[in-house]
Design an enzyme around this catalytic site. Sequence first.
Site, PDB file in Angstrom:
ATOM      1  N   ARG A  25       0.872  -1.041   0.040  1.00 16.29           N
ATOM      2  CA  ARG A  25      -0.021   0.042   0.010  1.00 16.29           C
ATOM      3  C   ARG A  25       0.858   1.222  -0.039  1.00 16.29           C
ATOM      4  O   ARG A  25       0.863   1.959  -1.016  1.00 16.29           O
ATOM      5  CB  ARG A  25      -0.948  -0.103   1.185  1.00 16.29           C
ATOM      6  CG  ARG A  25      -2.097   0.987   1.068  1.00 16.29           C
ATOM      7  CD  ARG A  25      -1.717   2.195   1.551  1.00 16.29           C
ATOM      8  NE  ARG A  25      -1.432   2.272   2.851  1.00 16.29           N
ATOM      9  CZ  ARG A  25      -0.624   3.371   3.294  1.00 16.29           C
ATOM     10  NH1 ARG A  25      -0.613   4.554   2.835  1.00 16.29           N
ATOM     11  NH2 ARG A  25      -0.290   3.453   4.682  1.00 16.29           N
ATOM     12  N   HIS A 217       6.288   4.025  12.578  1.00 21.40           N
ATOM     13  CA  HIS A 217       6.215   4.347  11.394  1.00 21.40           C
ATOM     14  C   HIS A 217       7.370   5.086  10.927  1.00 21.40           C
ATOM     15  O   HIS A 217       7.206   6.242  10.778  1.00 21.40           O
ATOM     16  CB  HIS A 217       5.039   4.580  10.665  1.00 21.40           C
ATOM     17  CG  HIS A 217       4.809   4.457   9.077  1.00 21.40           C
ATOM     18  ND1 HIS A 217       4.120   3.518   8.585  1.00 21.40           N
ATOM     19  CD2 HIS A 217       5.562   5.290   8.139  1.00 21.40           C
ATOM     20  CE1 HIS A 217       4.209   3.702   7.310  1.00 21.40           C
ATOM     21  NE2 HIS A 217       5.037   4.704   6.958  1.00 21.40           N
ATOM     22  N   CYS A 250       6.265   9.218   0.622  1.00 24.27           N
ATOM     23  CA  CYS A 250       5.287   9.950   0.800  1.00 24.27           C
ATOM     24  C   CYS A 250       4.927  11.006  -0.310  1.00 24.27           C
ATOM     25  O   CYS A 250       5.524  11.792  -0.812  1.00 24.27           O
ATOM     26  CB  CYS A 250       4.950  10.725   2.233  1.00 24.27           C
ATOM     27  SG  CYS A 250       3.563  11.617   2.107  1.00 24.27           S
TER      28      CYS A 250
HETATM   29 MG    MG Z   1       5.212   5.567   5.029  1.00 18.93          MG
END
Ligand code: MG
Length: 310
Positions: A25, A217, A250
Amino acid sequence: MIGLPMTVPAPGLPARVRIHEVGARDGLQNEKSAVPTEVKAEFVRRLAGAGLTTIEATSFVHPKWVPQLADAEQLFPLLADVDAALPVLVPNERGLDRALALGATRIAVFGSATETFASRNLNRTVAESLAMFEPVVARAREGGAHVRGYLSMCFGDPWEGAVPVHQVVSVAKALLDLGCDELSLGDTIGVATPGHVQALLSALNEAGVTTDRIGVHFHDTYGQALSNTLAALQHGVTTVDASAGGLGGCPYAKSATGNLATEDLVWMLDGLGIETGVDLAALTATSVWMAEQLGRPSPSRTVRALSHKE
Ligand code: MG
């Protein structure tokens, strides 16, 4: 060629860590080209075969925003036989409806600790985004689904700079108050350092958030992801997000490069004698295969070292 580190345990660390694998993902959503659906399905199957037990499979975000994951409806049913928990990201109630209709039992929402990122990524204020998540989390839980709350920009924001710890705690608490089962604290631009990690975890504990509900994360933008992970483990964290082969960053924060690579994480955890259930050789082979599909080498240093041909 050395295939595994020597195991030398260190004091004060958990016996076992659950890796929340995000490559399919978080990784693939940042690829320039769309990966064929069957390749994604094979990727998830191989990750499960390598021993990963939580594999975030896709996102039910509008295809206009993340065209790389526009095939969520086609992909998810292909994974019915995969022996792993398969959480999916849902941005809103429409996304939740799509995910639940396909039988998803674990969902994730994606919030921001800062106003600027909330505005740029969600087109809302932090308060408005929490209001948007409220019915998503409530309805997911009514349906028996487990809910993860991502909180991005926990350590720094490319537009706002340093992010105060109390601000992160406030939004984290709000996500848990909505009913999220667990939080994932994101260092979206990779600027965190170990003391900062431990300060945030301590502040969350002081605010009543127990460590068993916290995952981390980290991004390796400044080479800190494993140092920060070790700091989190020393604090008692046992859920760590990572991306096979180091895929992804990102799309909304251009300075963000590189999720923590799962192989780099597993190398460290294997060396510390911390159980993950992951077979490093099988995982590395998966990332080498995926790199071939993508047409570029994996940025993971462990993948490179283990796949280097003499
Ligand atoms: Mg990440």
